[in-house]
Design a protein around this motif. Structure first.
Motif, PDB file in Angstrom:
ATOM      1  N   ARG A  78     -17.777 -45.295 -31.626  1.00  0.00           N
ATOM      2  CA  ARG A  78     -17.730 -45.082 -30.178  1.00  0.00           C
ATOM      3  C   ARG A  78     -16.994 -43.810 -29.789  1.00  0.00           C
ATOM      4  O   ARG A  78     -17.129 -43.345 -28.665  1.00  0.00           O
ATOM      5  CB  ARG A  78     -17.072 -46.269 -29.497  1.00  0.00           C
ATOM      6  CG  ARG A  78     -17.949 -47.521 -29.499  1.00  0.00           C
ATOM      7  CD  ARG A  78     -17.316 -48.624 -28.725  1.00  0.00           C
ATOM      8  NE  ARG A  78     -16.015 -48.932 -29.344  1.00  0.00           N
ATOM      9  CZ  ARG A  78     -15.134 -49.779 -28.868  1.00  0.00           C
ATOM     10  NH1 ARG A  78     -15.360 -50.404 -27.754  1.00  0.00           N
ATOM     11  NH2 ARG A  78     -13.998 -50.005 -29.487  1.00  0.00           N
ATOM     12  N   ALA A  79     -16.199 -43.242 -30.693  1.00  0.00           N
ATOM     13  CA  ALA A  79     -15.370 -42.079 -30.353  1.00  0.00           C
ATOM     14  C   ALA A  79     -16.221 -40.839 -30.101  1.00  0.00           C
ATOM     15  O   ALA A  79     -17.161 -40.557 -30.841  1.00  0.00           O
ATOM     16  CB  ALA A  79     -14.383 -41.805 -31.483  1.00  0.00           C
ATOM     17  N   ALA A  80     -15.887 -40.098 -29.050  1.00  0.00           N
ATOM     18  CA  ALA A  80     -16.594 -38.856 -28.735  1.00  0.00           C
ATOM     19  C   ALA A  80     -16.159 -37.727 -29.664  1.00  0.00           C
ATOM     20  O   ALA A  80     -16.963 -36.896 -30.056  1.00  0.00           O
ATOM     21  CB  ALA A  80     -16.341 -38.469 -27.284  1.00  0.00           C
ATOM     22  N   MET A  81     -14.876 -37.662 -30.013  1.00  0.00           N
ATOM     23  CA  MET A  81     -14.356 -36.623 -30.893  1.00  0.00           C
ATOM     24  C   MET A  81     -13.270 -37.236 -31.779  1.00  0.00           C
ATOM     25  O   MET A  81     -12.081 -37.086 -31.519  1.00  0.00           O
ATOM     26  CB  MET A  81     -13.789 -35.462 -30.074  1.00  0.00           C
ATOM     27  CG  MET A  81     -13.263 -34.316 -30.908  1.00  0.00           C
ATOM     28  SD  MET A  81     -14.459 -33.507 -31.964  1.00  0.00           S
ATOM     29  CE  MET A  81     -15.320 -32.518 -30.783  1.00  0.00           C
ATOM     30  N   ILE A 105     -18.743 -38.520 -39.471  1.00  0.00           N
ATOM     31  CA  ILE A 105     -18.659 -39.028 -38.103  1.00  0.00           C
ATOM     32  C   ILE A 105     -18.559 -37.910 -37.066  1.00  0.00           C
ATOM     33  O   ILE A 105     -18.396 -38.174 -35.881  1.00  0.00           O
ATOM     34  CB  ILE A 105     -17.476 -40.012 -37.947  1.00  0.00           C
ATOM     35  CG1 ILE A 105     -16.135 -39.322 -38.234  1.00  0.00           C
ATOM     36  CG2 ILE A 105     -17.666 -41.237 -38.824  1.00  0.00           C
ATOM     37  CD1 ILE A 105     -14.907 -40.193 -38.018  1.00  0.00           C
ATOM     38  N   GLY A 106     -18.655 -36.661 -37.515  1.00  0.00           N
ATOM     39  CA  GLY A 106     -18.569 -35.537 -36.583  1.00  0.00           C
ATOM     40  C   GLY A 106     -17.180 -35.353 -36.018  1.00  0.00           C
ATOM     41  O   GLY A 106     -17.010 -34.936 -34.872  1.00  0.00           O
ATOM     42  N   GLY A 107     -16.184 -35.653 -36.837  1.00  0.00           N
ATOM     43  CA  GLY A 107     -14.799 -35.585 -36.383  1.00  0.00           C
ATOM     44  C   GLY A 107     -14.112 -34.279 -36.730  1.00  0.00           C
ATOM     45  O   GLY A 107     -14.717 -33.351 -37.270  1.00  0.00           O
ATOM     46  N   VAL A 108     -12.836 -34.239 -36.434  1.00  0.00           N
ATOM     47  CA  VAL A 108     -11.978 -33.087 -36.658  1.00  0.00           C
ATOM     48  C   VAL A 108     -10.864 -33.494 -37.602  1.00  0.00           C
ATOM     49  O   VAL A 108     -10.300 -34.582 -37.468  1.00  0.00           O
ATOM     50  CB  VAL A 108     -11.380 -32.593 -35.321  1.00  0.00           C
ATOM     51  CG1 VAL A 108     -10.405 -31.453 -35.546  1.00  0.00           C
ATOM     52  CG2 VAL A 108     -12.479 -32.194 -34.366  1.00  0.00           C
TER      53      VAL A 108
END
Length: 115
Positions: A78-81, A105-108
Motif C-alpha cells: 500500500r505504500a506510495a514510497m 517494491i519501488g522503494g528508496v
C-alpha cells in the motif's frame, strides 16, 4: 550444558564488519571468541540469546512470524514510497536482501549517514 561453536560469524559492532570470527557458546551465552578485536569480544560476550520478546508484534500485540510477514507485505504493497532504512548494523547479506526488496517494491534505500 554443551558447547556450541560457530565459525565465520560476522560482527556488526562497528563498520569493519569482520566476518571471520569463531564463537564458543554455552547455552545462550558466548564464552569465548577467536579472531575478534577487544570491542567485538566485549560486544559478543555481553549479549545473550535468551528469548526476552515475542518473535513478532502487530499493533503492539504478540503475533506469529507468518502473520507479521503478511502484515508487513500489506503495508509495503500500500505504500506510495516505501523507505528501507537502518541497515548500518546488519550483515552484508542482509543489506543485499534489503536493497533487493527495495528494488522490487519501488522503494528508496537510505541510512543514518544522510542525516
Amino acid at each position: 550444558m554443551s558447547l556450541t561453536i560457530v565459525k565465520n560469524a560476522t560482527c556488526t559492532f562497528c563498520g569493519c564488519v569482520c566476518d571471520d570470527i569463531e564463537l564458543h557458546a554455552e547455552g545462550d551465552r558466548i564464552v569465548k571468541t577467536k579472531g575478534a578485536c577487544s570491542l567485538g569480544e566485549s560486544w559478543f560476550k555481553h549479549h545473550t540469546a535468551e528469548h526476552l520478546y515475542p518473535d513478532a508484534l502487530i499493533d503492539g500485540h504478540p503475533a506469529t512470524v507468518d502473520s507479521a510477514i503478511e502484515a508487513a507485505a500489506e503495508f509495503l504493497h500500500r505504500a506510495a514510497m516505501p523507505l528501507v532504512y537502518g541497515l548500518s548494523n546488519i550483515t552484508c547479506e542482509a543489506q543485499r536482501e534489503a536493497a533487493h526488496l527495495a528494488e522490487l517494491i519501488g522503494g528508496v534505500v537510505d541510512s543514518h549517514t544522510s542525516l
